[in-house]
Scaffold this motif. Sequence first.
Motif: not given
Length: 354
Positions: A8, A11, A28-29, A146-147, A149
């Motif tokens: 991953k 971000q 991600g989330g 959370q995974n 979009s």
Amino acid sequence: MRTLAAIKEIQRIEPVEGADLIEKAIIGGWQVVVKKNEFKKGDKVVYFEIDSFIPYELAPFLCKDKIHEFNGVKGHKLRTVKLKGCLSQGLILPLDILRNDTYDLGQDVSDILGIQKYEVVEIDNSGLLRSSFPSNIQKTDQERIQNLSLSEYYDQYEVTEKLEGTFCTIYWNDANELQVCSRNYALKDPVNSAYGQILNKYKDVLKRKLPKNLALQGEICGPQVSGNIYGLIKFEFYLFDIYDTNTHSYLTKEKRDAVLQQINQDEEIKIPVCPVVDAAFNMTDSLTMDKLLDYANGYSIINPKVRREGLVFKSLTTSDRSFKIISNEYLLKSKKTENFKHSEKESTTGLSPS
């Protein structure tokens, strides 16, 4: 299959209020507490989801003074925790643990690193195994929000309570018999097991009314199942899906409800569905990840005195679009995590003791 460990990209990095030695990384989330200045925005890392069982050799700092064992492997299960008031879910390790620089972003490396999903079997099935799970029936395993979009999941959904129980499938086997399955095995029909009791409870009506191409899937809750958080005095089955072995797909809500209505019609003992929280929830661009995670918090419809495990979202327009949100309040306050505490000082001994 759930991806437990994958490549991953971070971000962003955000401070943890009141903490000098730790900060949080956003992937991600998910957010994970890490040692300060260990990572930066844009770093490619290995991210391990909660429920992953991490072998001791991979991250010995997680085990501290107590080493657990799961399926013959010594290590540690990742849990949701709070560190200095900050939620931390998962573990981040640098790419060099793979000893190879050719892995792609998003690649699943669970098998490469020997990562297992930690699951506790609450019901003793010793002696009950009959064969492997039928290959012509799919097992439900919704992805966590959370995974995903969010923009790809704008739709209208039926929202149901995610129950803390054990997975169960009832279907017609090749011998033209009603068969019951756990998550991984087709089982015998012992009177004293939870699965056998549920099958026997509904066998007569299902023999008469369940089409041979349909499999019922749901959750068994009750005594000795996941701590029986609902305080049930007997085993109960709550339907959440019907699978069609002819089309190799799940029925839409409309078709599922029609089948269930036909089965339950004029019957004294009826098959219930998982409690419905919202029959027509609109997922739009006004909803953020934080709002959705907060929406999952709340109390169970079955027993309003206990927190619900979370929510399951199933599209009203297509049968193959669904996801789940596990309540962070439930994860933090359940018996699984209530005695699992860390200080900021402890967290700096490794990357994230979540």
